[in-house]
Design an enzyme around this catalytic site. Structure first.
Site, mmCIF file in Angstrom:
data_model
loop_
_atom_site.group_PDB
_atom_site.id
_atom_site.type_symbol
_atom_site.label_atom_id
_atom_site.label_comp_id
_atom_site.label_asym_id
_atom_site.label_seq_id
_atom_site.Cartn_x
_atom_site.Cartn_y
_atom_site.Cartn_z
ATOM 1 N N GLU A 260 -7.480 1.892 -2.826
ATOM 2 C CA GLU A 260 -5.958 2.047 -2.936
ATOM 3 C C GLU A 260 -5.316 0.649 -3.230
ATOM 4 O O GLU A 260 -4.302 0.304 -3.841
ATOM 5 C CB GLU A 260 -5.263 2.488 -1.584
ATOM 6 C CG GLU A 260 -3.855 2.770 -2.069
ATOM 7 C CD GLU A 260 -3.276 3.694 -1.054
ATOM 8 O OE1 GLU A 260 -4.130 4.591 -0.135
ATOM 9 O OE2 GLU A 260 -2.048 3.648 -0.634
ATOM 10 N N ARG B 196 -2.408 10.655 6.545
ATOM 11 C CA ARG B 196 -2.893 9.058 6.960
ATOM 12 C C ARG B 196 -2.106 8.211 5.973
ATOM 13 O O ARG B 196 -2.554 8.482 4.936
ATOM 14 C CB ARG B 196 -4.039 8.983 7.368
ATOM 15 C CG ARG B 196 -4.295 7.465 7.827
ATOM 16 C CD ARG B 196 -5.782 7.240 8.303
ATOM 17 N NE ARG B 196 -6.689 7.358 7.266
ATOM 18 C CZ ARG B 196 -7.122 6.222 6.429
ATOM 19 N NH1 ARG B 196 -6.334 5.114 6.351
ATOM 20 N NH2 ARG B 196 -8.154 6.689 5.471
ATOM 21 N N PHE C 5 0.803 -1.198 -0.074
ATOM 22 C CA PHE C 5 -0.072 0.086 0.074
ATOM 23 C C PHE C 5 1.002 1.444 -0.021
ATOM 24 O O PHE C 5 1.836 1.153 0.392
ATOM 25 C CB PHE C 5 -0.923 -0.191 1.231
ATOM 26 C CG PHE C 5 -2.386 -0.030 0.874
ATOM 27 C CD1 PHE C 5 -2.929 -0.878 0.079
ATOM 28 C CD2 PHE C 5 -3.084 0.885 1.334
ATOM 29 C CE1 PHE C 5 -4.268 -1.007 0.011
ATOM 30 C CE2 PHE C 5 -4.482 0.951 1.239
ATOM 31 C CZ PHE C 5 -5.050 -0.060 0.493
ATOM 32 N N ARG D 186 -1.013 9.551 -0.085
ATOM 33 C CA ARG D 186 -2.057 10.048 -0.587
ATOM 34 C C ARG D 186 -2.049 11.529 -0.985
ATOM 35 O O ARG D 186 -2.830 11.894 -1.983
ATOM 36 C CB ARG D 186 -3.276 9.313 0.270
ATOM 37 C CG ARG D 186 -3.588 8.054 0.297
ATOM 38 C CD ARG D 186 -4.611 7.662 1.191
ATOM 39 N NE ARG D 186 -5.182 6.408 1.137
ATOM 40 C CZ ARG D 186 -6.152 5.666 1.976
ATOM 41 N NH1 ARG D 186 -6.658 6.211 2.731
ATOM 42 N NH2 ARG D 186 -6.362 4.465 1.676
ATOM 43 N N GLN E 292 -7.764 14.468 4.316
ATOM 44 C CA GLN E 292 -7.415 13.626 3.480
ATOM 45 C C GLN E 292 -8.417 13.477 2.305
ATOM 46 O O GLN E 292 -9.452 12.993 2.469
ATOM 47 C CB GLN E 292 -7.160 12.237 3.933
ATOM 48 C CG GLN E 292 -6.515 11.375 3.012
ATOM 49 C CD GLN E 292 -5.917 9.959 3.576
ATOM 50 O OE1 GLN E 292 -6.633 9.054 3.890
ATOM 51 N NE2 GLN E 292 -4.579 10.090 3.706
ATOM 52 N N HIS F 73 -8.665 11.185 -0.962
ATOM 53 C CA HIS F 73 -8.246 9.905 -1.384
ATOM 54 C C HIS F 73 -8.010 10.149 -2.872
ATOM 55 O O HIS F 73 -8.976 10.906 -3.557
ATOM 56 C CB HIS F 73 -9.286 9.086 -1.188
ATOM 57 C CG HIS F 73 -9.015 7.673 -1.305
ATOM 58 N ND1 HIS F 73 -8.432 7.092 -2.608
ATOM 59 C CD2 HIS F 73 -8.521 6.574 -0.516
ATOM 60 C CE1 HIS F 73 -7.989 5.883 -2.494
ATOM 61 N NE2 HIS F 73 -8.042 5.466 -1.177
ATOM 62 N N HIS G 281 -12.039 12.144 2.028
ATOM 63 C CA HIS G 281 -12.099 10.844 2.550
ATOM 64 C C HIS G 281 -11.981 10.735 4.031
ATOM 65 O O HIS G 281 -12.646 9.887 4.563
ATOM 66 C CB HIS G 281 -10.971 9.866 1.718
ATOM 67 C CG HIS G 281 -11.024 8.533 2.279
ATOM 68 N ND1 HIS G 281 -11.878 7.568 1.873
ATOM 69 C CD2 HIS G 281 -9.915 7.905 2.763
ATOM 70 C CE1 HIS G 281 -11.784 6.427 2.278
ATOM 71 N NE2 HIS G 281 -10.451 6.586 2.685
ATOM 72 N N LEU H 89 -15.444 5.544 -3.148
ATOM 73 C CA LEU H 89 -14.359 5.101 -2.970
ATOM 74 C C LEU H 89 -13.597 3.974 -4.307
ATOM 75 O O LEU H 89 -14.459 3.179 -4.213
ATOM 76 C CB LEU H 89 -13.826 4.682 -1.732
ATOM 77 C CG LEU H 89 -12.322 4.453 -1.420
ATOM 78 C CD1 LEU H 89 -11.522 5.650 -1.563
ATOM 79 C CD2 LEU H 89 -12.267 3.755 -0.146
#
Lengths: 578, 242
Positions: free
Chosen positions: A254, A385, A121, A285, A235, A237, A350, A251
């Site tokens: 990821e 994050r 990730f 991100r 954040q 995304h 997000h 969404l």
């Protein structure tokens, strides 16, 4: 006033997503009387939408991984604005929390030798995310809800919204809510209250968040006298769906990039080579979201205003096995077969890195008896994050917070008193929208708020736009005083929204105020007018004083030397080099 | 424009009301319902959360078929599009039904025969060991299968039969490689599995395409039948008293 339905509890947990459920389990283990209140039906909270996985250095897939590596990656991801004490606990405790899920019945994807499989990730140096295809959140929420329901000392209050917290002197004493079904009010007397209310995405127009994300926890905490930290760090995304219009913002995990998905602009360029040639699509991100936004803004976007995310180079069976949800989501909603065609994606609001300031060992806020866990709390993620760190956050700090809340409740020996006059006042104010004659529709105010935040407090920010936003928020606060709803009090969504507006507006103000005050660019906060990072690391804290929002800064605490030593080498895609 | 007929009313009393909503590309029924709510009827009650067919909140009957509002595209439907609450359950208001039985049922299963790992559980499981269980774990508890099941819908045997969704849950527990609980008598006596007569209506409406009847219910029914209705085993039990 008629008598209000009343429950007496030791620990009241507000919210039944991952953090609330995990806190409930741990509090229940302590033998105290626990109540879990949720706005929706149990098991429908936003955690169910989490897709990619839980970050934890289990070291199954890459034996070289360990908590030190995870700690380092988290601190780098957060641009060192994280409170290191949270990052340390998180990295150290995440693996055992994942194993607990397995022992409670969760079925994770497996390694060939039968252990929990982990995937790569963004921002993680090793393949670290325990996952279940791309529906990790569903597996997690089922496992947690079932564990919670196995305790006899737990009551679940479904479709109930909390609108006020009570204190007896300095200490928390309970909460007032209403049943969504009947509109009747309900009082929870509680020695400890754990906020697990999630985020605030519904103040933005394009968001991956569900309607429940109204920021009530941040607002309830502020109003009860607690402090919030770093609300400017929102954040976006990098990959949300852009088409069809009804589904904009939903969404795209990821995990698509974790499994090898590539980003292209309309000219067919793999543009991440220009923004982060080392980590490419698996950069953090904040960076990927800005890259995509820039490509679109500079005219290299797709037909529907996105960029392409492509997995068609992977074998179709791999795509269907590892990303079954995405395969179905695109086929059903957009008519796109992702094994053959690219997806169109653009950033979507997000997550909120900021939140209630709590102590790392107990998750208790400044208000004795008021705890916060999960997204509504803050400290772990700093300015950005990492993907997968949210689910592990919910587990680790849900567990710590639940235990601490139960322990705190046990120390309260004298009965707490809730002021009757205060209850009456809250009820009266809550019913006001029914009495307004020529007021304004809550949907209209909400629409304006979403537009404002989307346009002026987005990915790139500028003083004049932020100030415009603040002006608009103040205007909307005035309008919200005259909010009007029709119909009766039974399951009335307009009324529910009218009550949520107050919370959403407080959150919007907090974010905008912090964004104005932070005259530098770091992590998820990008100022066009102040593009440089801060010279010294600091965090923002906000609180209410006589109804007015105040802000101050404090230097970010420095980790001790032995931990600092772990931070020397920056994260990279180490699993590819081993 | 798209024509909708939405059920409006409380506690079972009410009528369909007509609304017109502008068409948008890719529009789903929930888009229409939320449009009506935000523009015309603020108090129109409806449950929804994720809007991406992942949470199972927005179940309703659309043109008579139990469906998720968030994934039913309007262009595939004949108009006016008739939207009403799940009819197997008691009605609350507009499109919202009282599904609280679901939570009580799940909790009862957990208390009676919930997951208990074997004492010697190694937690080493291969992908192929958990393949069956995984299918059942896809269940989003949308209640479409419960709504369509005639044991519940027509006969209202909510106190005798746990219904397809919770047999799917039981099947997950049954197939978990580390589980230690014997649920056979429970399935017969408490879950009422023998009420199911395999009409497969549940399988047809499942948005997660779980083979509810074939993969969850039939194998468990066979195990119950094996134990209780196999003449040789019945004789054996009589003799041994087991």
């Amino acid at each position: 006033m008629e008598t209000i339905e009343t429950y007496e509890l030791d620990v009241l947990i507000v919210g039944a997503g991952g953090a609330g459920l995990r806190a409930g389990i741990e509090a229940a283990k302590e033998g105290v009387k626990v109540g879990v209140v949720c706005k929706s039906l149990l098991g429908k909270a936003h955690t169910v939408m989490a897709e990619g996985g839980i970050a934890a250095a289990l070291s199954n897939t890459d034996p070289q991984d360990n908590w030190k590596e995870h700690f380092r990656d988290t601190m780098y991801g957060g641009k060192f604005l994280n409170d290191w004490r949270f990052a340390l606990k998180h990295a150290q405790l995440a693996p055992e929390c994942v194993k607990e899920l397995e022992e409670w019945g969760a079925l994770f994807d497996r390694t060939p030798d039968g252990k929990i499989l982990q995937r790569a990730f963004g921002g993680h140096s090793w393949r670290r995310l325990a996952h279940v295809g791309d529906r990790t959140g569903l597996e997690m929420i089922r496992t947690l809800q079932d564990k919670l329901l196995s305790f006899d000392n737990v009551d679940v209050f479904q479709e109930c919204s909390i609108i006020h917290l009570f204190k007896d002197g300095e200490k928390i004493a309970g909460a007032l809510g209403y049943w969504r079904e009947t509109g009747r009010f309900v009082l929870f007397k509680a020695k400890a209250v754990v906020l697990a209310t999630g985020g605030l995405g519904k103040i933005y127009k394009i968001t991956s968040n569900s309607w429940e994300y109204t920021g009530s926890g941040y607002a309830l905490a502020l109003l009860a006298g607690a402090e919030l930290r770093d609300m400017e760090f929102i954040q976006f995304h990098p990959t949300g769906m852009v088409w069809p219009p009804g589904i904009q913002g939903i969404l795209v995990t990821e995990a698509v990039r974790g499994e090898g998905g590539r980003l292209y602009n309309a000219k067919g360029e793999r543009f991440m080579q220009r923004y982060d040639p080392e980590r490419l699509e698996l950069s953090t991100r904040d960076l990927v979201a800005r890259a995509i936004y820039t490509e679109i803004k500079e005219g290299r976007g797709t037909e529907h205003g996105g960029v392409y995310l492509d997995v068609s180079h992977l074998p179709a069976e791999v795509v269907k096995k590892k990303l079954p949800g995405m395969y179905k989501q695109f086929l059903e909603f957009a008519g796109v077969d992702i094994t053959k065609q690219p997806m169109e994606v653009a950033p979507t609001m997000h997550y909120t890195m900021g939140g209630v300031r709590v102590e790392p060992d107990t998750q208790m806020s400044k208000v004795p008896g008021l705890f916060a866990v999960g997204e509504v709390a803050s400290g772990l993620h700093g300015a950005n994050r990492l993907g997968g760190n949210s689910l592990s956050d919910l587990l680790v700090f849900g567990k710590l917070g639940g235990k601490a809340a139960a322990e705190y409740a046990k120390t309260i020996k004298t009965p707490l008193v809730i002021d009757k006059g205060e209850i009456e006042k809250v009820v009266k104010e809550a019913l006001k929208p029914f009495e307004e004659k020529d007021g304004i529709s809550p949907y209209e105010i909400h629409e304006e708020l979403k537009e404002t935040m989307q346009n002026f407090v987005g990915i790139f920010r500028e003083e004049k736009e932020l100030k415009k936003a603040l002006e608009k928020i103040n205007e909307l606060k005035e309008k919200a005083k005259r909010v009007k709803v029709t119909g009766n009090i039974m399951f009335n969504p307009a009324w529910h929204l009218a009550l949520d507006l107050k919370f959403m507006l407080l959150c919007a103000e907090a974010i905008t105020l912090c964004a104005i005050e932070r005259k530098n660019s770091i992590g998820a906060h990008a100022r066009i007018d102040y593009p440089n990072p801060p010279e010294e690391k600091y965090n923002h804290f906000i609180w209410l004083e006589d109804g007015e929002m105040k802000i101050r800064r404090e230097p970010t605490p420095e980790p001790p030397d032995e931990l600092k030593a772990l931070l020397k080498e920056p994260p990279s895609r180490k699993w590819e080099k081993k | 424009m798209v024509k909708f007929l939405i059920f409006r009313g409380e506690r079972g009393e009410g009528a369909f009301k007509e609304y017109e909503v502008p068409y948008q590309e890719g529009m789903v029924v929930l888009d229409g319902v939320l449009y009506i709510q935000s523009r015309f009827e603020g108090d129109l009650s409806v449950r929804w959360n994720c809007k991406a067919a992942k949470c199972g909140s927005c179940a309703a009957e659309i043109n008579g078929k139990p469906s998720l509002m968030c994934k039913t595209r309007v262009e595939h439907l004949s108009q006016p599009i008739k939207v009403e609450p799940l009819r197997a359950y008691p009605h609350i208001k507009d499109l919202v039904a009282d599904t609280s039985w679901n939570l009580r049922t799940r909790r009862k299963i957990i208390k009676d025969v919930g997951f208990k790992p074997r004492k010697d559980a190694s937690w080493i499981m291969k992908d192929e060991d958990i393949e069956k269980g995984r299918e059942f774990r896809k269940c989003i508890e949308c209640a479409l299968c419960l709504d369509v099941c005639h044991v519940l819908r027509e006969h209202q045997l909510f106190d005798k039969f746990v219904g397809p969704a919770y047999l799917v849950f039981s099947a997950y527990l049954e197939t978990h490689p580390m589980d230690s609980v014997d649920r056979i008598s429970w399935l017969k006596e408490e879950a009422g599995i023998m009420y199911c007569n395999i009409t497969k209506c549940c399988t047809e409406v499942c948005p997660e395409e779980i083979h509810i009847t074939d993969n969850a219910i039939i194998p468990m029914k066979e195990r119950v039948a094996d134990r209780y209705f196999d003449p040789i085993k019945m004789l054996f039990r009589k003799i041994t008293g087991k």
